[in-house]
Write an enzyme that holds these catalytic residues in place. Structure first.
Site, PDB file in Angstrom:
ATOM      1  N   ARG A   1       0.820  -1.211   0.000  1.00 51.12           N
ATOM      2  CA  ARG A   1       0.000   0.000   0.000  1.00 51.12           C
ATOM      3  C   ARG A   1       0.857   1.267   0.000  1.00 51.12           C
ATOM      4  NH1 ARG A   1      -2.651  -3.548   3.640  1.00 51.12           N
ATOM      5  NH2 ARG A   1      -4.513  -4.441   2.679  1.00 51.12           N
ATOM      6  N   ILE A   2       2.148   1.127   0.248  1.00 54.29           N
ATOM      7  CA  ILE A   2       3.053   2.270   0.115  1.00 54.29           C
ATOM      8  C   ILE A   2       3.409   2.460  -1.357  1.00 54.29           C
ATOM      9  CG2 ILE A   2       5.243   3.247   0.837  1.00 54.29           C
ATOM     10  CD1 ILE A   2       3.199   2.952   3.084  1.00 54.29           C
TER      11      ILE A   2
END
Length: 489
Positions: free
Chosen positions: A366-367
């Site tokens: 998700r980064i």
């Protein structure tokens, strides 16, 4: 009278004697009612609170886990044969802590800080609380620096950043621990301090892991926290919090750290065992209702601190086991919702010889590209999408249908990419090589090679990059020229 005479030791002692007054010292003292399976029930401690530390008559410690109107339920933290029914117990009036500091580098300790490597106890001037609040939002910074795992698949398609929590999930025997060890080995020379926590593992696995880290010279910047399968359930429960406290101390000093929890499935099962022994009401899959909170307050302590607080970071790689690939089980779904992404290992890919057996479709960070170097981010931009499209196209080839030339080229290119992504364990790769193979693939230098030839070409390229003067900030034209000269030479 001179100040030296007025403050002499004799006069100070006389002053203390004159001011001495008898006072009544009051201390609660409880008594062990029953003990078994690492659990003690104690009466006579009305002011005890959850997580308080208890001191038994023989000096061993226990931690309060449950409160009833008549008794206190505590888990033993130290093994002792002298604790029986009737043993006196009193409150320690302090929270559980572990020695922390640079003296732990290269050491193997248990969750209480006792050495497990046959060496003298580490001399640490500071201690770290096992349980403390995670940094506030205002104390955190955005995750933007890459944490290289040494894996071609992860660093190009599922990038991890410093301060990120990335879950490693899959069935037993698919290489979850191997990925975590590779990530630790990849930090050599990158000024990242590592803490590897082994929870409820067999002694043979513990010995093999420590030997592996020593052979690869990784213990120079690492600490191993061990609560093996024969340890008390209380020690297995506090083990990840002990590893977190060690890494958190370094983070507060401005260092980048990496902590591996291997694995949190065993940790959850230990907590379920303790809760059932303490007669707590069971919930889904017999786990206590607060198991989510236990893992959340552990993993939320991993972050990147703001520059005003030193700019340190603590990245976390929790490992969790699935049964028959059931990713929707209770503990895996809890951890997926807490972490910043997951790396999913698939049994079918492993059986087909694709190592590491990472299912790219079900793995996510998700980064994302925010944690990649701009050069690698630019080259890896379409790699994941192209590979997933290839997997869909490859299904049609099983029916023997005739394909257009452009379609055959895409399928061949996808097979070459799959061969490029193969990687043996304990072979972490440098970011410079990651850049090199991405440029070679994107520029089409591998298109005319078979998948087997492409794999061997990358092996030679990796050796070449060890002596290359280029770094990630070099212009792409220089990278392209270097790789073209090598592949045509």
């Amino acid at each position: 009278m001179s100040p030296e005479i007025a403050d002499s030791p004799l006069r100070l002692q006389a002053r203390r004697i004159d001011s001495y007054a008898l006072q009544v010292a009051i201390r609660e003292q409880g008594t062990v009612v029953s003990i078994g399976d690492g659990i003690a029930w104690i009466k006579g401690l009305p002011s005890a609170a959850i997580d308080d530390i208890l001191i038994c008559a023989d000096g061993s410690r226990a931690q309060v886990f449950d409160l009833t109107p008549a008794m206190v339920g505590a888990v033993l933290l130290e093994d002792s044969q002298d604790i029986t029914s009737g043993t006196a117990v009193h409150l320690a009036h302090r929270r559980l802590s572990i020695p922390v500091g640079d003296a732990l580098l290269g050491r193997v300790v248990d969750p209480l800080g006792h050495p497990q490597d046959g060496l003298p106890p580490p001399r640490c001037p500071s201690t770290g609380l096992l349980e403390q609040r995670a940094p506030a939002i205002i104390e955190r910074d955005i995750v933007h620096e890459p944490l290289y795992s040494g894996s071609k698949i992860i660093d190009s398609m599922i990038p991890i950043g410093k301060g990120q929590r990335q879950l490693i999930i899959g069935d037993r025997g698919l290489g979850r621990s191997a990925l975590a060890i590779d990530a630790v080995l990849s930090q050599r020379g990158r000024k990242v301090r590592c803490v590897y926590v082994l929870i409820g593992q067999r002694r043979s696995i513990v010995a093999r892991t420590i030997a592996m880290l020593r052979e690869q010279a990784a213990m120079e910047y690492s600490c191993v926290v061990v609560a093996e399968a024969t340890a008390l359930p209380g020690q297995q429960f506090i083990a990840p919090f002990a590893g977190c406290a060690i890494a958190e101390h370094w983070m507060r000093q401005g260092h980048d750290t990496l902590v591996v929890y291997d694995d949190l499935s065993t940790h959850a099962q230990t907590y379920r065992e303790l809760s059932l022994l303490l007669r707590r009401p069971p919930g889904r899959e017999a786990f206590p209702g607060d198991i989510f909170s236990v893992h959340a307050r552990l993993l939320e302590r991993s972050t990147r601190l703001a520059d005003s607080l030193g700019g340190g970071s603590m990245s976390a790689l929790p490992v969790v086991e699935t049964q028959e690939g059931e990713i929707a089980a209770y503990i895996p779904t809890n951890l997926i919702s807490i972490t910043d992404g997951q790396i999913y290992l698939d049994a079918e890919l492993f059986a087909a010889g694709f190592r590491p057996a990472i299912d790219i479709g079900r793995s996510v960070s998700r980064i994302g590209g925010a944690a990649q170097h701009p050069a690698i981010k630019r080259e890896a931009g379409r790699i994941k999408l192209d590979y997933l499209q290839f997997l869909e196209l490859e299904v049609f080839t099983r029916f023997g249908a005739r394909l257009e030339a452009s379609m055959e080229h895409k399928i061949h290119r996808g097979r070459v990419l799959r061969a490029c992504l193969l990687q043996d364990r304990l072979t972490p790769l440098s970011p410079e090589f990651q850049m090199a193979w991405l440029v070679a693939f994107n520029d089409g230098h591998l298109d005319k090679r078979t998948p087997e030839e492409a794999g061997k070409t990358l092996e030679h390229l990796e050796l070449q990059m060890r002596e290359s003067p280029l770094d990630l900030d070099s212009p792409r034209s220089e990278w392209a020229a270097l790789i073209r000269d090598f592949l045509q030479g």
